[in-house]
Motif scaffolding. Structure first.
Motif, PDB file in Angstrom:
ATOM      1  N   THR A  95       9.112  -5.432   8.736  1.00  0.00           N
ATOM      2  CA  THR A  95       7.964  -4.690   9.249  1.00  0.00           C
ATOM      3  C   THR A  95       8.399  -3.276   9.614  1.00  0.00           C
ATOM      4  O   THR A  95       9.595  -2.963   9.592  1.00  0.00           O
ATOM      5  N   ILE A  96       7.451  -2.455  10.011  1.00  0.00           N
ATOM      6  CA  ILE A  96       7.750  -1.063  10.317  1.00  0.00           C
ATOM      7  C   ILE A  96       7.097  -0.689  11.647  1.00  0.00           C
ATOM      8  O   ILE A  96       6.027  -1.209  11.987  1.00  0.00           O
ATOM      9  N   ALA A  97       7.738   0.205  12.380  1.00  0.00           N
ATOM     10  CA  ALA A  97       7.178   0.698  13.639  1.00  0.00           C
ATOM     11  C   ALA A  97       5.997   1.612  13.336  1.00  0.00           C
ATOM     12  O   ALA A  97       5.973   2.314  12.319  1.00  0.00           O
ATOM     13  N   VAL A  98       5.032   1.624  14.233  1.00  0.00           N
ATOM     14  CA  VAL A  98       3.818   2.412  14.042  1.00  0.00           C
ATOM     15  C   VAL A  98       4.135   3.899  13.888  1.00  0.00           C
ATOM     16  O   VAL A  98       3.533   4.588  13.061  1.00  0.00           O
ATOM     17  N   GLU A  99       5.112   4.420  14.660  1.00  0.00           N
ATOM     18  CA  GLU A  99       5.437   5.848  14.546  1.00  0.00           C
ATOM     19  C   GLU A  99       5.973   6.209  13.160  1.00  0.00           C
ATOM     20  O   GLU A  99       5.693   7.290  12.639  1.00  0.00           O
ATOM     21  N   HIS A 100       6.732   5.300  12.544  1.00  0.00           N
ATOM     22  CA  HIS A 100       7.234   5.561  11.185  1.00  0.00           C
ATOM     23  C   HIS A 100       6.092   5.469  10.172  1.00  0.00           C
ATOM     24  O   HIS A 100       6.030   6.258   9.220  1.00  0.00           O
ATOM     25  N   LEU A 101       5.183   4.534  10.394  1.00  0.00           N
ATOM     26  CA  LEU A 101       4.030   4.411   9.499  1.00  0.00           C
ATOM     27  C   LEU A 101       3.144   5.647   9.622  1.00  0.00           C
ATOM     28  O   LEU A 101       2.599   6.133   8.624  1.00  0.00           O
ATOM     29  N   SER A 102       3.056   6.194  10.829  1.00  0.00           N
ATOM     30  CA  SER A 102       2.288   7.417  11.046  1.00  0.00           C
ATOM     31  C   SER A 102       2.906   8.583  10.269  1.00  0.00           C
ATOM     32  O   SER A 102       2.196   9.400   9.675  1.00  0.00           O
TER      33      SER A 102
ATOM     34  N   ILE B 233       2.797  12.142   5.360  1.00  0.00           N
ATOM     35  CA  ILE B 233       3.399  12.556   4.087  1.00  0.00           C
ATOM     36  C   ILE B 233       2.407  12.383   2.941  1.00  0.00           C
ATOM     37  O   ILE B 233       2.271  13.249   2.076  1.00  0.00           O
ATOM     38  N   PHE B 234       1.675  11.267   2.951  1.00  0.00           N
ATOM     39  CA  PHE B 234       0.718  10.989   1.871  1.00  0.00           C
ATOM     40  C   PHE B 234      -0.676  11.544   2.157  1.00  0.00           C
ATOM     41  O   PHE B 234      -1.596  11.351   1.366  1.00  0.00           O
ATOM     42  N   GLU B 235      -0.807  12.217   3.298  1.00  0.00           N
ATOM     43  CA  GLU B 235      -2.070  12.834   3.702  1.00  0.00           C
ATOM     44  C   GLU B 235      -3.225  11.833   3.725  1.00  0.00           C
ATOM     45  O   GLU B 235      -4.305  12.054   3.178  1.00  0.00           O
ATOM     46  N   VAL B 236      -2.969  10.681   4.360  1.00  0.00           N
ATOM     47  CA  VAL B 236      -3.997   9.670   4.591  1.00  0.00           C
ATOM     48  C   VAL B 236      -4.017   9.359   6.078  1.00  0.00           C
ATOM     49  O   VAL B 236      -3.040   9.618   6.787  1.00  0.00           O
ATOM     50  N   LYS B 237      -5.127   8.834   6.552  1.00  0.00           N
ATOM     51  CA  LYS B 237      -5.190   8.401   7.943  1.00  0.00           C
ATOM     52  C   LYS B 237      -4.430   7.086   8.070  1.00  0.00           C
ATOM     53  O   LYS B 237      -4.388   6.293   7.128  1.00  0.00           O
ATOM     54  N   ILE B 238      -3.862   6.846   9.221  1.00  0.00           N
ATOM     55  CA  ILE B 238      -3.050   5.638   9.412  1.00  0.00           C
ATOM     56  C   ILE B 238      -3.863   4.366   9.204  1.00  0.00           C
ATOM     57  O   ILE B 238      -3.345   3.359   8.730  1.00  0.00           O
ATOM     58  N   ASN B 239      -5.174   4.420   9.490  1.00  0.00           N
ATOM     59  CA  ASN B 239      -5.987   3.209   9.305  1.00  0.00           C
ATOM     60  C   ASN B 239      -6.131   2.835   7.826  1.00  0.00           C
ATOM     61  O   ASN B 239      -6.528   1.728   7.508  1.00  0.00           O
ATOM     62  N   TYR B 240      -5.764   3.738   6.918  1.00  0.00           N
ATOM     63  CA  TYR B 240      -5.751   3.415   5.487  1.00  0.00           C
ATOM     64  C   TYR B 240      -4.911   2.155   5.235  1.00  0.00           C
ATOM     65  O   TYR B 240      -5.257   1.330   4.405  1.00  0.00           O
TER      66      TYR B 240
ATOM     67  N   PHE C  14      -4.418  -0.286   7.279  1.00  0.00           N
ATOM     68  CA  PHE C  14      -4.938  -1.465   7.956  1.00  0.00           C
ATOM     69  C   PHE C  14      -6.308  -1.894   7.469  1.00  0.00           C
ATOM     70  O   PHE C  14      -6.750  -2.986   7.772  1.00  0.00           O
ATOM     71  N   ASP C  15      -7.001  -1.001   6.749  1.00  0.00           N
ATOM     72  CA  ASP C  15      -8.312  -1.377   6.215  1.00  0.00           C
ATOM     73  C   ASP C  15      -8.139  -2.567   5.296  1.00  0.00           C
ATOM     74  O   ASP C  15      -7.331  -2.537   4.368  1.00  0.00           O
ATOM     75  N   ASP C  16      -8.888  -3.601   5.585  1.00  0.00           N
ATOM     76  CA  ASP C  16      -8.790  -4.822   4.795  1.00  0.00           C
ATOM     77  C   ASP C  16      -9.769  -4.746   3.632  1.00  0.00           C
ATOM     78  O   ASP C  16     -10.952  -5.002   3.791  1.00  0.00           O
ATOM     79  N   GLU C  17      -9.272  -4.363   2.500  1.00  0.00           N
ATOM     80  CA  GLU C  17     -10.097  -4.279   1.298  1.00  0.00           C
ATOM     81  C   GLU C  17      -9.970  -5.602   0.540  1.00  0.00           C
ATOM     82  O   GLU C  17      -9.223  -5.710  -0.414  1.00  0.00           O
ATOM     83  N   GLN C  18     -10.696  -6.598   1.001  1.00  0.00           N
ATOM     84  CA  GLN C  18     -10.613  -7.895   0.363  1.00  0.00           C
ATOM     85  C   GLN C  18     -11.248  -7.830  -1.016  1.00  0.00           C
ATOM     86  O   GLN C  18     -12.339  -7.301  -1.176  1.00  0.00           O
TER      87      GLN C  18
ATOM     88  N   LYS D 251       0.835  -1.208   0.000  1.00  0.00           N
ATOM     89  CA  LYS D 251       0.000   0.000   0.000  1.00  0.00           C
ATOM     90  C   LYS D 251       0.865   1.252   0.000  1.00  0.00           C
ATOM     91  O   LYS D 251       0.558   2.235  -0.672  1.00  0.00           O
ATOM     92  N   VAL D 252       1.969   1.222   0.766  1.00  0.00           N
ATOM     93  CA  VAL D 252       2.899   2.357   0.784  1.00  0.00           C
ATOM     94  C   VAL D 252       3.511   2.536  -0.603  1.00  0.00           C
ATOM     95  O   VAL D 252       3.573   3.654  -1.126  1.00  0.00           O
ATOM     96  N   LYS D 253       3.938   1.440  -1.214  1.00  0.00           N
ATOM     97  CA  LYS D 253       4.542   1.532  -2.547  1.00  0.00           C
ATOM     98  C   LYS D 253       3.535   2.077  -3.561  1.00  0.00           C
ATOM     99  O   LYS D 253       3.877   2.907  -4.406  1.00  0.00           O
TER     100      LYS D 253
END
Length: 180
Positions: free
Chosen positions: A41-48, A53-60, A62-66, A6-8
């Motif tokens: 993996t990545i630490a939550v603070e770095h993901l935050s 930077i991408f102007e999205v909420k952190i839950n973006y 984790f949302d499971d878009e199956q 998702k980050v990529k």
């Protein structure tokens, strides 16, 4: 899609290189590359920080878009309801966002009774008989439909169907617009 993917996807969508993201986050390009590929993996603070930077909420992340497959297997058709000796099965994997509503209906044999009242509603219907003999009342006329027969009519006409035999009747009905 995992978090790194998702980050990529966001990074490439926004036209950022790994080096640019590295400079913005303070994380090495090697680490970010491994994270995007799911190796680390990545630490939550770095993901935050990345979320900011991408102007999205952190839950973006984790949302499971199956992804839903566009098929339903015959052995896995969800039963929508059972009503008056009829079993309604869903034939669309995600009917809520569709215009048509295809269903498989099985009408069990039952003791002789009065034919159900006909009624109109908005839209149109298509019926295709798979097994048995379906009695269709349509606009004051009665029709016997056999396997392979079909009917297509405006639902604004008075109509209803029933099984007047001692065998199961199976048919596909498609409502438009959807009635799910």
């Amino acid at each position: 899609m995992n978090i790194g993917e998702k980050v990529k996807a966001l990074r490439t969508e926004r036209g950022l290189t790994l080096k640019q993201l590295s400079e913005s986050t303070g994380l090495s390009t090697g680490f970010l590359s491994q994270f995007e590929r799911g190796i680390t993996t990545i630490a939550v603070e770095h993901l935050s920080t990345i979320a900011d930077i991408f102007e999205v909420k952190i839950n973006y992340f984790f949302d499971d878009e199956q992804e839903v497959e566009p098929i339903i297997r015959g052995y896995d058709q969800p039963v929508l309801r059972i009503l008056n000796n009829m079993i309604y099965k869903q034939l669309s994997p995600v009917p809520e966002d569709k215009e048509m509503a295809p269903k498989l209906i099985e009408i069990m044999p039952h003791e002789e009774r009065e034919f159900p009242d006909s009624y109109p509603h908005h839209g149109e219907e298509f019926v295709y008989i798979l097994e048995g003999i379906l009695t269709l009342n349509l606009d004051g006329k009665s029709y016997q439909l056999y396997p392979g027969d079909s009917a297509h009519y405006f639902s604004t006409l008075d109509h209803n169907w029933d099984n007047q035999t001692n065998r199961v009747v199976k048919f596909i009905v498609v409502h438009y617009p959807s009635d799910y």
